[in-house]
Design a protein around this motif. Structure first.
Motif, short mmCIF file in Angstrom:
data_model
loop_
_atom_site.label_atom_id
_atom_site.label_comp_id
_atom_site.label_asym_id
_atom_site.label_seq_id
_atom_site.Cartn_x
_atom_site.Cartn_y
_atom_site.Cartn_z
N VAL A 1 1.07 -1.33 0.32
CA VAL A 1 -0.07 -0.22 -0.18
C VAL A 1 0.70 1.18 -0.10
N ASP A 2 0.68 2.03 -1.19
CA ASP A 2 1.25 3.41 -0.70
C ASP A 2 0.02 4.32 -0.03
N ALA A 3 0.44 4.65 1.21
CA ALA A 3 0.00 5.54 1.73
C ALA A 3 -0.47 6.55 0.85
N ASP A 4 0.51 7.99 0.67
CA ASP A 4 -0.16 8.49 0.76
C ASP A 4 -0.51 9.39 -0.87
N LYS A 5 -0.58 8.25 -1.72
CA LYS A 5 -1.58 7.80 -2.71
C LYS A 5 -2.79 7.26 -3.09
N LEU A 6 -3.19 6.46 -1.66
CA LEU A 6 -3.99 6.29 -1.09
C LEU A 6 -4.80 7.18 -0.10
N SER A 7 -4.16 8.36 0.58
CA SER A 7 -4.62 8.87 1.09
C SER A 7 -4.96 10.71 -0.27
N GLU A 8 -4.77 10.45 -1.12
CA GLU A 8 -5.05 11.37 -2.03
C GLU A 8 -6.03 11.08 -3.24
N ALA A 9 -6.14 9.33 -3.28
CA ALA A 9 -7.60 8.82 -3.66
C ALA A 9 -8.40 8.84 -2.71
N LEU A 10 -8.72 8.96 -1.99
CA LEU A 10 -9.88 9.48 -1.11
C LEU A 10 -10.55 10.49 -0.46
N THR A 11 -9.01 11.11 -0.75
CA THR A 11 -9.93 12.78 -0.64
C THR A 11 -9.88 13.49 -2.71
N ASP A 12 -10.03 13.06 -3.56
CA ASP A 12 -9.74 13.54 -4.71
C ASP A 12 -10.87 12.85 -5.58
N HIS A 13 -10.81 10.87 -5.28
CA HIS A 13 -11.48 10.43 -5.71
C HIS A 13 -12.11 9.20 -4.47
N PRO A 14 -13.05 9.62 -3.55
CA PRO A 14 -13.75 8.32 -2.51
C PRO A 14 -14.78 7.52 -3.63
N ASP A 15 -15.27 7.73 -4.08
CA ASP A 15 -16.29 6.75 -5.20
C ASP A 15 -15.48 6.09 -5.53
N ARG A 16 -14.64 6.55 -6.40
CA ARG A 16 -13.62 5.56 -6.40
C ARG A 16 -12.67 3.98 -5.91
#
Length: 433
Positions: free
Chosen positions: A340-355
């Motif tokens: 798991v890339d923690a930073d990339k996952l956090s960014e995805a949850l912020t910008d694209h939570p539905d994805r």
């Protein structure tokens, strides 16, 4: 030398020479039939097989549990959880029910609601009631709150001290359930203990102002129970610029789905955000990845016992979603494990939570598929989890006997499942297991 194999339910025993059950064993190949050789250890074989199957079952059970937390059609999954973020402000806190629509509010607090409190006079605890000035008689007093008057009595006797007198008064108030709580507070200084009665309204706001006065005797006046030390006040606040006055510090928004609690006055509006609990989602994803990796390792460690198709299915669920998983920070490594890339996952949850939700929890997502697989494994008979190498490629009596040993283990490990899969006329057994 002969061995016996029997079947409960009337089938006669079969007797064959031991040599009949001794197939040729390829070097370095795990072969359960070795136990027919008098020099091999049946216990070692049994322990190896049962331990491998037990570990596999337990790992899949854990995998299923972690997957359920992220599967969107499961009640209580983390994608449905909501949190109220006040941007670090301690002036208010909040909660929201599951699936509440994301929202942002501006809240300002000019006054918090307060409950009325009366504190009586501090009096030396051990002094007799008479010496302290209390009337030695039945004392009657009235409490008025919310437009209702409660008439209460307290008997004060010659043997009472100041403290016991105040305790009697507090008991009379509390037992009447007037909406006021009374207690006696002791303080000690210089070796002298003093007692005082404290009365507090159970609810905040001006609707809960109360008064107390003597009707007969002097219990209220002498104790100072009528001395108001904190005045009741209402909460005053604004939500998105609209002024509101309330009796309590609880603010209800969105039809009661969001609840705020006012704690202190603010100097400026606080931005309140209601949304997904990204902290819980990240933890659940990391937990699932950890258990997934453990499952992959368990299957590798037991590949000579457990079917290889299980490992292929576990990793296959990831491969089918590989690109989507990589987009949100979950990478498939060459050995089949995940990182798991923690930073990339956090960014995805912020910008694209539905994805993130679609990739992980929706139908066909990573958690959904692993959960379905885990559910299927938990309902399989043990022989269905076992590789052909373990059961042997030969058909006939040898293969039959090994399967009956696994059935015996299945019966002891999960009798309800076993009996649902086994003919009701009897149960296989033999003298080796």
């Amino acid at each position: 030398m002969f061995r016996a194999v029997g079947y409960y339910g009337g089938i006669s025993s079969i007797w064959k020479p031991q040599s009949t059950y001794a197939p040729t064993v390829t070097k370095n190949r795990f072969n359960p039939y070795n136990y027919y050789n008098p020099y091999s250890s049946l216990d070692s074989l049994k322990n190896k097989v049962t331990s491998a199957l037990k570990d596999t079952r337990e790992r899949f059970a854990e995998l299923g549990s972690k997957a359920d937390q992220l599967t969107s059609n499961k009640a209580g999954n983390v994608f449905d959880k909501r949190v109220v973020d006040t941007g670090g402000s301690t002036a208010l806190t909040g909660t929201a029910v599951d699936k509440t629509t994301a929202a942002i509010y501006k809240v300002g607090v000019t006054q918090v609601a307060v409950a009325q409190q009366n504190k009586g006079t501090q009096m030396q605890s051990s002094t007799t009631a008479a010496t302290a000035g209390f009337a030695i008689q039945k004392n009657v007093f009235a409490l008025n709150i919310n437009g209702k008057t409660h008439t209460l009595t307290t008997d004060v006797g010659n043997s009472d001290t100041t403290k016991t007198t105040l305790q009697k008064m507090a008991t009379s108030i509390n037992e009447a359930n007037t909406g006021i709580t009374a207690k006696v507070v002791d303080t000690t200084s210089g070796g002298v203990t003093k007692s005082q009665i404290v009365l507090t309204a159970n609810k905040t706001g001006t609707d809960n102002i109360f008064t107390i006065n003597d009707v007969q005797g002097n219990l209220v006046a002498n104790s100072g129970a009528n001395i108001k030390t904190t005045s009741a006040q209402d909460a005053k606040y604004t939500v998105d610029g609209t002024a509101v006055t309330g009796q309590s510090n609880t603010v209800s928004l969105n039809g009661g789905k969001i609840s705020l609690t006012l704690k202190a006055v603010t100097t400026e509006d606080v931005t309140v955000k209601v949304g997904q609990d990204t902290t819980a989602i990240k933890k659940a994803i990391n937990d699932l990845v950890t258990v997934y990796n453990k499952t992959v390792n368990t299957l590798k460690d037991n590949q000579d016992v457990v079917k290889s198709s299980l490992s292929q299915s576990v990793i296959g669920a990831v491969k089918e979603n590989r690109l989507n998983l990589e987009d949100i920070g979950i990478d498939l490594r060459a050995d089949g494990s995940l990182a798991v890339d923690a930073d990339k996952l956090s960014e995805a949850l912020t910008d694209h939570p539905d994805r993130v939700k679609r990739t992980i929890g929706d139908y066909g997502g990573f958690a959904y598929k692993e959960g379905q697989l885990a559910k299927g494994v938990s309902s399989m008979p043990l022989t269905s989890l076992t590789s052909a190498a373990t059961l042997g490629s030969d058909s006939g009596t040898q293969n039959w006997m090994i399967q009956q040993q696994l059935n015996s283990y299945q019966m002891n490990a999960n009798p309800l499942l076993y009996y649902s899969l086994t003919n009701s006329s009897g149960m296989f057994y033999n003298g080796y297991f």
